[in-house]
Design a protein around this motif. Structure first.
Motif, mmCIF file in Angstrom:
data_model
loop_
_atom_site.group_PDB
_atom_site.id
_atom_site.type_symbol
_atom_site.label_atom_id
_atom_site.label_comp_id
_atom_site.label_asym_id
_atom_site.label_seq_id
_atom_site.Cartn_x
_atom_site.Cartn_y
_atom_site.Cartn_z
ATOM 1 N N UNK A 194 13.482 6.071 7.009
ATOM 2 C CA UNK A 194 12.634 4.882 6.917
ATOM 3 C C UNK A 194 11.460 4.894 7.895
ATOM 4 N N UNK A 195 11.668 5.304 9.157
ATOM 5 C CA UNK A 195 10.511 5.312 10.075
ATOM 6 C C UNK A 195 9.401 6.256 9.636
ATOM 7 N N UNK A 196 9.749 7.278 8.860
ATOM 8 C CA UNK A 196 8.755 8.246 8.393
ATOM 9 C C UNK A 196 8.122 7.787 7.080
ATOM 10 N N UNK A 197 8.910 7.136 6.248
ATOM 11 C CA UNK A 197 8.460 6.799 4.893
ATOM 12 C C UNK A 197 7.600 5.537 4.836
ATOM 13 N N UNK A 198 7.788 4.635 5.790
ATOM 14 C CA UNK A 198 7.033 3.375 5.736
ATOM 15 C C UNK A 198 6.172 3.222 6.986
#
Length: 287
Positions: A44-48
């Motif tokens: 999640x920290x990378x995707x959003x």
């Protein structure tokens, strides 16, 4: 399939039953769906680009767009970010509760089958008491007294789900205990703990895997239901059930607030069910 009625094919079963023991296509679909959800939540920290707690009052209740793929909620928070981070919460709580519930169920099930007598009576009595009390009522009582932190939530989830694994394991273990090779192990001088580890545990592992998967589905649904009622993980932490509850009042004007977390929750629950059913066929478990 009724998970509590699972049985395992024994060595004398027909070849036709064994021929069915392949991991089905629906099981692969379940693995893929669950795998995507787990990986997306972890990354999640990378995707959003947005924090799940970041508020933007100038972007309140925006519909899905290029900048906010799942839209925003009534505080301007990015819904995609909250759905992914909510997956971290829901899936991690589900995993921990499932492991604890399965461990309790296996331990009590094997103990009841091996020792019998008062041990089996006490374990069976506890299971009957738990089944007689609706889990939601149990959650209301426990969480009202001790609060809504992660610890009490895990206690509720475990208390409401260990019986499935217990009954499945105990039922099969009791049938195995009567087999000649178990009696031969006793006559050879093996103690009950050694018999449990060498013979009973390997025998019940396939059923354990099936029950664990189906139980995880029920635990995830229960965790989200408690979140929907405000008894689960507390704000501002993202949680699928709480997000659905938040968007319920805006279904007419901003349906995406509840739609996306609800859809992802359904996908996760269905994926566990598909994997459980496929494992039941693969290991020869049946009702």
């Amino acid at each position: 399939m009724t998970a509590s009625a699972l049985e395992l094919d024994l060595p004398g079963d027909s070849v036709s039953r064994r021929s069915r023991r392949k991991f089905s296509g629906t099981g692969i679909v379940g693995v893929v769906i669950l795998g995507v959800l787990v990986v997306a939540s972890l990354l999640a920290p990378v995707l959003v680009a947005y924090s799940p707690l970041e508020q933007d009052l100038s972007a309140v209740l925006q519909p899905p767009s290029g900048s906010h793929w799942f839209g925003t909620d009534d505080l301007g928070r990015d819904q995609l970010s909250r759905v992914l981070y909510g997956g971290r919460t829901a899936l991690s709580v589900t995993l921990i509760a499932s492991v604890i519930a399965a461990s309790v169920g296996v331990a009590l099930g094997l103990a009841g089958a091996l020792f019998g007598g008062w041990t089996d009576v006490v374990a069976g009595g506890l299971a009957d008491i738990q089944l007689a009390i609706p889990t939601i009522v149990l959650a209301l009582v426990i969480l009202s007294f001790v609060g809504n932190s992660i610890g009490p939530l895990l206690i509720v989830l475990v208390a409401g789900s260990w019986v499935l694994t217990f009954r499945v394991i105990r039922g099969h273990a009791q049938s195995v205990v009567g087999q000649p090779y178990i009696e031969a192990a006793r006559l050879s001088g093996l103690g009950r703990l050694q018999i449990a580890l060498r013979h009973l545990l390997p025998s019940v592992l396939p059923l354990f895997v099936v029950a664990f998967t189906l139980n995880a589905s029920a635990i995830l649904l229960l965790e989200s239901s408690l979140g929907f009622l405000g008894l689960g993980v507390q704000p501002p932490t993202a949680d699928w059930g709480a997000m659905v509850a938040q968007g319920q009042a805006r279904l007419d004007s901003a349906p995406w607030v509840a739609l996306f977390p609800g859809a992802v929750l359904i996908l996760a629950v269905v994926s566990f069910q598909l994997i459980g059913d496929a494992l039941a066929d693969r290991f020869g478990a049946r009702t």
